[in-house]
Design an enzyme around this catalytic site. Structure first.
Site, PDB file in Angstrom:
ATOM      1  N   GLU A  37       0.871  -1.171   0.000  1.00 28.93           N
ATOM      2  CA  GLU A  37       0.000   0.000   0.000  1.00 28.93           C
ATOM      3  C   GLU A  37       0.912   1.226   0.000  1.00 28.93           C
ATOM      4  O   GLU A  37       1.815   1.315   0.838  1.00 28.93           O
ATOM      5  CB  GLU A  37      -0.891   0.002   1.257  1.00 28.93           C
ATOM      6  CG  GLU A  37      -1.860   1.150   1.200  1.00 28.93           C
ATOM      7  CD  GLU A  37      -2.802   1.248   2.399  1.00 28.93           C
ATOM      8  OE1 GLU A  37      -2.825   0.325   3.230  1.00 28.93           O
ATOM      9  OE2 GLU A  37      -3.489   2.272   2.486  1.00 28.93           O
ATOM     10  N   ARG A 261       5.138 -13.258   9.259  1.00 19.86           N
ATOM     11  CA  ARG A 261       5.832 -12.016   8.968  1.00 19.86           C
ATOM     12  C   ARG A 261       7.153 -11.976   9.726  1.00 19.86           C
ATOM     13  O   ARG A 261       7.377 -12.718  10.668  1.00 19.86           O
ATOM     14  CB  ARG A 261       4.978 -10.811   9.311  1.00 19.86           C
ATOM     15  CG  ARG A 261       4.645 -10.667  10.777  1.00 19.86           C
ATOM     16  CD  ARG A 261       3.532  -9.654  11.011  1.00 19.86           C
ATOM     17  NE  ARG A 261       3.887  -8.321  10.599  1.00 19.86           N
ATOM     18  CZ  ARG A 261       3.240  -7.624   9.659  1.00 19.86           C
ATOM     19  NH1 ARG A 261       2.205  -8.142   9.060  1.00 19.86           N
ATOM     20  NH2 ARG A 261       3.609  -6.409   9.341  1.00 19.86           N
ATOM     21  N   LYS A 271       4.207   0.579   9.936  1.00 20.83           N
ATOM     22  CA  LYS A 271       4.360   1.755   9.086  1.00 20.83           C
ATOM     23  C   LYS A 271       3.786   3.000   9.763  1.00 20.83           C
ATOM     24  O   LYS A 271       4.340   4.087   9.640  1.00 20.83           O
ATOM     25  CB  LYS A 271       3.628   1.531   7.758  1.00 20.83           C
ATOM     26  CG  LYS A 271       4.511   0.946   6.676  1.00 20.83           C
ATOM     27  CD  LYS A 271       3.905   1.136   5.300  1.00 20.83           C
ATOM     28  CE  LYS A 271       3.004  -0.019   4.950  1.00 20.83           C
ATOM     29  NZ  LYS A 271       2.488   0.035   3.578  1.00 20.83           N
TER      30      LYS A 271
HETATM   31  P1  ATP Z   1      -0.053  -1.571   6.828  1.00 23.79           P
HETATM   32  O1  ATP Z   1      -0.020  -1.494   8.316  1.00 23.79           O
HETATM   33  O2  ATP Z   1       0.010  -0.257   6.173  1.00 23.79           O
HETATM   34  O3  ATP Z   1      -1.055  -2.525   6.240  1.00 23.79           O
HETATM   35  P2  ATP Z   1       1.875  -3.481   5.932  1.00 23.79           P
HETATM   36  O4  ATP Z   1       3.187  -3.603   6.586  1.00 23.79           O
HETATM   37  O5  ATP Z   1       0.924  -4.601   5.934  1.00 23.79           O
HETATM   38  O6  ATP Z   1       1.344  -2.191   6.551  1.00 23.79           O
HETATM   39  P3  ATP Z   1       1.642  -3.391   3.060  1.00 23.79           P
HETATM   40  O7  ATP Z   1       2.064  -2.294   2.175  1.00 23.79           O
HETATM   41  O8  ATP Z   1       0.217  -3.738   3.084  1.00 23.79           O
HETATM   42  O9  ATP Z   1       2.135  -2.994   4.474  1.00 23.79           O
HETATM   43  O10 ATP Z   1       2.530  -4.661   2.786  1.00 23.79           O
HETATM   44  C1  ATP Z   1       2.863  -5.151   1.525  1.00 23.79           C
HETATM   45  C2  ATP Z   1       3.198  -6.601   1.619  1.00 23.79           C
HETATM   46  O11 ATP Z   1       4.302  -6.811   2.493  1.00 23.79           O
HETATM   47  C3  ATP Z   1       2.037  -7.396   2.170  1.00 23.79           C
HETATM   48  O12 ATP Z   1       1.876  -8.564   1.413  1.00 23.79           O
HETATM   49  C4  ATP Z   1       2.463  -7.705   3.575  1.00 23.79           C
HETATM   50  O13 ATP Z   1       1.910  -8.884   4.028  1.00 23.79           O
HETATM   51  C5  ATP Z   1       3.984  -7.782   3.459  1.00 23.79           C
HETATM   52  N1  ATP Z   1       4.610  -7.454   4.734  1.00 23.79           N
HETATM   53  C6  ATP Z   1       4.416  -6.358   5.477  1.00 23.79           C
HETATM   54  N2  ATP Z   1       5.109  -6.421   6.623  1.00 23.79           N
HETATM   55  C7  ATP Z   1       5.776  -7.596   6.610  1.00 23.79           C
HETATM   56  C8  ATP Z   1       6.662  -8.261   7.518  1.00 23.79           C
HETATM   57  N3  ATP Z   1       7.009  -7.711   8.683  1.00 23.79           N
HETATM   58  N4  ATP Z   1       7.140  -9.470   7.160  1.00 23.79           N
HETATM   59  C9  ATP Z   1       6.801 -10.023   5.981  1.00 23.79           C
HETATM   60  N5  ATP Z   1       5.971  -9.462   5.087  1.00 23.79           N
HETATM   61  C10 ATP Z   1       5.461  -8.256   5.389  1.00 23.79           C
END
Ligand code: ATP
Ligand code: MG
Length: 559
Positions: A37, A261, A271
């Site tokens: 996002e 994650r 974030k």
């Molecule tokens: P938000 O809180 O804004 O949703 P987010 O960290 O989930 O934050 P996204 O931009 O939705 O951010 O994440 C993009 C991709 O990265 C998604 O598929 C998410 O699952 C993955 N991702 C985010 N954080 C992690 C993490 N700590 N470890 C592994 N994958 C991650």
């Protein structure tokens, strides 16, 4: 094509992909995507997801798209889109296609109309609080919204008027009609569309209704022909909803697979909280070298190879766990050891005068650039009468275990000579300000012809030729292993480490570093790995410490 041999142990996600190929599912095709996002900068957790999604495509001869999940106009921005693209490329990956969920807003709207026509969606007037109350809980049945049985005609009319901007934010929503008693809360008539009179970074003011993540994500996957939709574990209980939308619409069905994650000690990965640190100026922007962001790490001197090696090492599992920051540092050290040229730098200088060295003379000494890489060659370093060494390399009184200089002791100056300290000069306050030493010109090769031995080998720079620099030392941004574990009455920001940045000025570097430009990486011998910061100018060099030479965690834990 596939790099995997039968002997390679595949992680469970890759195993699913390999089995699907073997079974001819999706005609043996593999399509993945990385779906950020654009509401912030990517961090090391995203790197794990990037390495997995792009890595699968590479390994199995498939394709990976970069898709921006841009369904929350109020938080998203083009600035983030550009930063994300730069970070993915820097990590070493290239997407097949760059896509945006917002490109599908027309299609998603049509699909919503289709579900309304089939009696699977309705316009609801409940407020957020009412929706929450009616939803019930784990052991509490849900209640039907009084608007649940609106006729198809009324729903179509209201949904169109929602789109046309006739209602205020929150006044109405479109909900899927599924099951208010499902044990899965996500299936209790989830929202599909909400009203937001908000400018979108790509669609401008065309829309005032926006699809929810759950209604957009799976359909975007489907439209792109994604075969394996890999996401983190929090979405496991969204999968039935993901499947429900796809099946209700009768469109291509990607398989959602969830993995754990990345959580890292001493590291904040939300974030929203990282944005707070930036906005409140608790760090110097998203690319502050203390940030766990990809751009922060890049500025700090971390290499993409090191990040990829780290992602490889931690592997992919189904169980949430906490990874040691020390492991990341190990990967960084390992790659820099092989690739960074050595240099001599004195961070806390103490003057040394070689009293038996002729005044005004200089000689060039040869130094190996990288003992791990012969092709890196050698360089020359000037040696003369006045030098600097690290202050901690002299002690007035020292035990036998101390390898530095003390009065009447001899050590080796690396790539130069044996040097003996004869006298320590002090200022009025009793601080040592200069060492009077003599050198033995016969020890040029690092050995004494008479066979006498020295224990210590010190680094040094020529005082006359040294270049001045500012050096920024970084320590973890948080004091606590789990910065998200907040004690009662405390704020997560109380866990910030006041010593996360220590700035040293007046550091003395060997003259060859004068030509270094931002991004250049070095090992300062006996000290650590450093890189030139973007704040650096020809007049004022600035270096960042990427990582120390040895694991600092083992020690600090005992304290
Ligand atoms: P938000 O809180 O804004 O949703 P987010 O960290 O989930 O934050 P996204 O931009 O939705 O951010 O994440 C993009 C991709 O990265 C998604 O598929 C998410 O699952 C993955 N991702 C985010 N954080 C992690 C993490 N700590 N470890 C592994 N994958 C991650
Ligand atoms: Mg997310």
């Amino acid at each position: 094509m596939s790099e995997a041999t039968p002997e390679t142990k595949l992680d469970f996600v890759r195993q699913i992909v390999a089995d699907d190929i073997a079974n001819g599912k999706n005609n043996g095709q593999v399509q993945t995507r990385f779906p950020p996002e654009p509401n912030g900068y990517l961090h090391i957790g995203h790197a794990k997801s990037i390495c997995l999604n792009f890595g699968i495509a590479q390994q199995f001869g498939g394709k990976c798209n970069l898709r921006f999940d841009d369904t929350n106009p109020e938080k998203e921005d083009t600035e983030y889109v550009q930063a994300i693209e730069e970070d993915v490329r820097w990590l070493g990956f290239e997407w097949e296609k760059k896509l945006f969920a917002s490109d599908y807003f027309d299609q998603l709207y049509e699909w919503a109309v289709q579900l309304i026509k089939e009696g699977k969606a309705y316009v609801c007037d409940q407020t957020v609080e009412e929706v929450r109350e009616y939803r019930g809980g784990w052991n509490k049945e849900g209640k039907h919204s009084p608007y649940r049985d609106r006729s198809v005609e009324e729903n179509l009319d209201l949904f169109e008027r929602m789109k046309n901007g006739e209602f205020a934010d929150g006044e109405k929503s479109l909900r899927a009609k599924i099951d208010m008693n499902s044990s899965n809360m996500n299936l209790r008539d989830p929202a599909m569309y909400r009203i937001r009179h908000e400018h979108h970074h790509r669609t401008g003011d065309k829309w005032c209704i926006y699809p929810m993540y759950d209604f957009a994500h799976g359909q975007s996957d489907s439209l792109e022909g994604v075969t394996h939709s890999v996401c983190t574990l929090e979405f496991e209980n969204h999968r039935p909803l993901y499947d429900w939308y796809i099946e209700s619409l009768g469109i291509h069905h990607p398989q959602q697979i969830e993995f754990a994650r990345l959580n890292l000690t001493y590291t904040m990965m939300s974030k929203r909280k990282l944005l707070e640190l930036v906005n409140e100026k608790l760090v110097n922007g998203w690319d502050d070298p203390r940030m766990p962001t990809i751009c922060g790490m890049r500025r700090r001197g971390v290499t993409p190879e090191a990040l990829r090696a780290f992602c490889d090492k931690i592997g992919i599992t189904k169980f949430n766990s906490l990874t040691e920051l020390a492991l990341l540092e190990l990967c960084i050290r390992d790659h820099l050891n092989r690739t960074a040229n050595r240099a001599m730098a004195v961070l806390d200088p103490l003057k040394v005068v070689i009293t038996n060295y002729p005044e005004g003379e200089t000689e060039m000494r040869q130094a190996i650039n990288n003992p791990e890489d012969e092709s890196a060659g050698i360089r020359e370093m000037p040696f003369g009468r006045e030098l600097y060494i690290e202050r901690k390399d002299f002690m007035e009184e020292a035990s036998k275990k101390y390898f530095g200089l003390t009065v009447d002791k001899e050590v080796r100056f690396k790539n130069a000579f044996f040097v003996k300290c004869n006298e320590a000069i002090k200022d009025d306050d009793g601080n040592v300000v200069e060492l009077r030493c003599t050198y033995d010109p016969e020890t040029s090769g690092g050995k004494a012809p008479d066979g006498r031995k020295v224990k210590g080998t010190l680094t040094w720079v020529s005082a006359r030729h040294a270049v001045d620099a500012e050096v920024r030392l970084y320590n973890p941004l948080f004091n606590k292993e789990k910065p998200d574990d907040i004690e009662e009455g405390k704020d997560w920001k109380d866990g910030l480490n006041p010593e996360s940045l220590v700035t040293l000025t007046g550091c003395k570097l060997e003259p060859s570093l004068a030509k270094a430009i931002p991004g250049d990486r070095f090992q300062f011998e006996r000290t650590g790995y450093f890189c030139v910061d973007k704040d650096s100018t020809a007049d004022k060099l600035v270096f960042n410490r990427t990582v120390t030479l040895k694991d600092g965690f083992a020690k600090s834990k005992k304290k």
